[in-house]
Design a protein around this motif. Structure first.
Motif, short mmCIF file in Angstrom:
data_model
loop_
_atom_site.label_atom_id
_atom_site.label_comp_id
_atom_site.label_asym_id
_atom_site.label_seq_id
_atom_site.Cartn_x
_atom_site.Cartn_y
_atom_site.Cartn_z
N ILE A 110 -8.25 -16.90 12.50
CA ILE A 110 -7.00 -16.18 12.78
C ILE A 110 -7.21 -14.68 12.60
CG2 ILE A 110 -4.64 -15.80 11.95
CD1 ILE A 110 -4.56 -18.83 11.29
N GLU A 111 -7.97 -14.30 11.58
CA GLU A 111 -8.26 -12.89 11.35
C GLU A 111 -9.09 -12.32 12.51
OE1 GLU A 111 -7.81 -9.37 9.39
OE2 GLU A 111 -6.88 -11.29 8.96
N ASN A 112 -10.05 -13.11 12.99
CA ASN A 112 -10.87 -12.67 14.13
C ASN A 112 -10.01 -12.41 15.36
OD1 ASN A 112 -13.12 -13.05 12.51
ND2 ASN A 112 -13.70 -15.00 13.43
N LEU A 113 -9.11 -13.35 15.66
CA LEU A 113 -8.23 -13.21 16.83
C LEU A 113 -7.30 -12.00 16.68
CD1 LEU A 113 -7.18 -16.92 17.47
CD2 LEU A 113 -8.70 -15.54 18.88
N SER A 114 -6.80 -11.81 15.47
CA SER A 114 -5.86 -10.70 15.23
C SER A 114 -6.56 -9.35 15.39
CB SER A 114 -5.24 -10.84 13.84
OG SER A 114 -4.50 -12.05 13.74
N LYS A 115 -7.77 -9.24 14.87
CA LYS A 115 -8.51 -7.99 15.00
C LYS A 115 -8.89 -7.72 16.45
CE LYS A 115 -10.58 -7.64 10.39
NZ LYS A 115 -11.83 -7.70 9.60
N GLU A 116 -9.22 -8.78 17.19
CA GLU A 116 -9.68 -8.61 18.57
C GLU A 116 -8.53 -8.33 19.52
OE1 GLU A 116 -12.46 -8.28 21.59
OE2 GLU A 116 -12.82 -8.49 19.43
N TYR A 117 -7.39 -8.99 19.31
CA TYR A 117 -6.31 -8.92 20.30
C TYR A 117 -5.00 -8.34 19.78
CZ TYR A 117 -9.51 -11.95 22.81
OH TYR A 117 -10.63 -12.46 23.42
N GLY A 118 -4.83 -8.28 18.47
CA GLY A 118 -3.60 -7.74 17.91
C GLY A 118 -3.65 -6.22 17.81
N THR A 119 -2.66 -5.66 17.13
CA THR A 119 -2.59 -4.22 16.92
C THR A 119 -2.44 -3.93 15.43
OG1 THR A 119 -0.19 -4.30 17.29
CG2 THR A 119 -1.57 -3.74 19.18
N ILE A 120 -2.88 -2.77 15.00
CA ILE A 120 -2.79 -2.40 13.59
C ILE A 120 -1.32 -2.27 13.18
CG2 ILE A 120 -3.29 -0.63 11.87
CD1 ILE A 120 -5.86 -0.01 13.37
N ILE A 121 -0.95 -2.93 12.10
CA ILE A 121 0.45 -2.88 11.64
C ILE A 121 0.57 -2.28 10.24
CG2 ILE A 121 1.34 -4.73 13.10
CD1 ILE A 121 0.92 -6.65 10.73
N GLY A 122 -0.56 -2.07 9.57
CA GLY A 122 -0.50 -1.50 8.24
C GLY A 122 -1.87 -1.55 7.58
N GLU A 123 -1.92 -0.94 6.38
CA GLU A 123 -3.18 -0.96 5.64
C GLU A 123 -2.88 -1.12 4.15
OE1 GLU A 123 -4.78 1.55 3.51
OE2 GLU A 123 -2.83 2.56 3.31
N HIS A 124 -3.90 -1.58 3.43
CA HIS A 124 -3.79 -1.70 1.97
C HIS A 124 -5.15 -1.40 1.38
CE1 HIS A 124 -2.28 -3.08 -1.91
NE2 HIS A 124 -3.43 -3.75 -2.05
N ASN A 125 -5.19 -0.42 0.51
CA ASN A 125 -6.45 0.00 -0.13
C ASN A 125 -7.54 0.30 0.90
OD1 ASN A 125 -5.34 -0.16 -2.66
ND2 ASN A 125 -6.21 -2.17 -3.14
N GLY A 126 -7.14 0.97 1.97
CA GLY A 126 -8.10 1.40 2.97
C GLY A 126 -8.50 0.36 3.99
N VAL A 127 -7.92 -0.83 3.91
CA VAL A 127 -8.23 -1.91 4.86
C VAL A 127 -7.08 -2.02 5.86
CG1 VAL A 127 -8.67 -4.38 5.16
CG2 VAL A 127 -9.58 -3.18 3.15
N ASP A 128 -7.41 -2.04 7.15
CA ASP A 128 -6.39 -2.19 8.19
C ASP A 128 -6.06 -3.66 8.40
OD1 ASP A 128 -6.19 0.54 8.74
OD2 ASP A 128 -7.85 0.46 10.19
N TYR A 129 -4.78 -3.92 8.67
CA TYR A 129 -4.34 -5.28 8.97
C TYR A 129 -3.65 -5.30 10.33
CZ TYR A 129 -5.63 -6.29 4.21
OH TYR A 129 -6.36 -6.46 3.05
N TYR A 130 -3.80 -6.42 11.02
CA TYR A 130 -3.43 -6.50 12.43
C TYR A 130 -2.34 -7.55 12.65
CZ TYR A 130 -7.73 -3.87 13.24
OH TYR A 130 -8.71 -2.90 13.23
#
Length: 291
Positions: free
Chosen positions: A135-155
């Protein structure tokens, strides 16, 4: 229960029957990251939320009262009286006493229907750590950045349109394996309107199940998970190998077919079957009941 605002954080006091670890790690969702003891990062509804539990307080970091009222109170099922649910279940069945006492803080999340559908298609024959990674792979590949925490982007979780335009090979590169054609077919059907998520929400449980099972790669168990976790049909009793063994061991005392287990759950637990399933599944899986 009281909700207080502290700078950019919200503090929920005196919430009963709430344990963030039990809620997130009972197998119903996959987009969460453990930061510390009873401290998690949740990705849901195109938001990133840190939730920490301390004593009788649940702290929601960097969120607004507006987002709490529009998104998180519903997602976390805050306003449902779980004490009443547990009392009702225990009047039906004293066998649940230990399961409920040990896993008393479980709540059924109100998840996005589309994300739940794809997530449980991915879940086939995979362990939770692997499901989370795909799910993380799919989100990084096809989703969009929605926020970050401690320098890590989340999609964000990909939309039907974002996944419908990809290929089987590209999906397999995200480690989806044999599920790739199922994900592609489902995405194209939802994007085109052949499968209408809003209509699923309006349909009866039996109608919604029938429509879900018509999707390539969706069987009874996946359909029931979508019904319970993504459509809020709490009368549904998802049955996999673990819950089958648990019910056989605790109640039926013999090996039984799926329809007999489903009939038992409907008769025995009624409209609360989904809640009973959560207590039984999490407790039974951890204690290897029926193995």
């Amino acid at each position: 229960m009281k909700i207080l605002k502290d700078n950019n954080n919200l503090i929920i006091e005196d919430v009963k029957s709430f344990n963030i670890m039990q809620i997130l790690e009972c197998g119903q969702c996959f987009r969460f990251y453990k930061i510390g003891e009873l401290d998690y990062l949740i990705i849901a509804h195109n938001r990133v939320l840190r939730v920490e539990q301390k004593d009788n307080q649940v702290i929601l970091y960097n969120t607004s009262m507006e987002d709490f009222e529009k998104i998180w109170s519903n997602y976390l099922d805050i306003h449902t009286d779980y004490n009443s649910i547990k009392e009702t279940l225990l009047t039906k069945d004293s066998n649940l006493i230990e399961s409920i006492n040990v896993k008393e803080g479980i709540r059924i999340l109100k998840q996005d229907t589309w994300e739940t559908l794809i997530s449980f298609i991915i879940s086939q024959n995979k362990q939770i750590t692997h499901i989370k990674q795909v799910i993380e792979n799919l989100s990084k590949e096809y989703g969009t950045i929605i926020g970050e925490h401690n320098g890590v982007d989340y999609y964000s979780f990909p939309t039907p349109e974002q996944l419908a335009g990809t290929t089987d090979e590209a999906l397999r590169n995200c480690k989806t394996g044999f599920r790739a054609p199922y994900i592609l077919d489902t995405s194209q059907k939802v994007a085109s309107g052949e499968i209408d998520i809003n209509e699923l929400k309006k349909a009866s449980t039996s109608e919604a199940r029938e429509k879900l099972i018509s999707i390539k790669g969706v069987g009874n168990k996946i359909a029931d998970c979508v019904l319970l976790y993504g459509l809020g049909r709490t009368e549904v009793f998802p049955t996999d190998v673990w819950i089958k063994r648990i019910v056989e061991h605790m109640y039926l005392k013999e090996e039984s077919k799926l329809d007999k287990i489903q009939e038992f759950a409907a008769t025995h637990f009624g409209e609360l079957a989904g809640y009973a399933q959560q207590y039984l599944f999490y407790y039974g899986r951890e204690n290897k009941i029926g193995k």
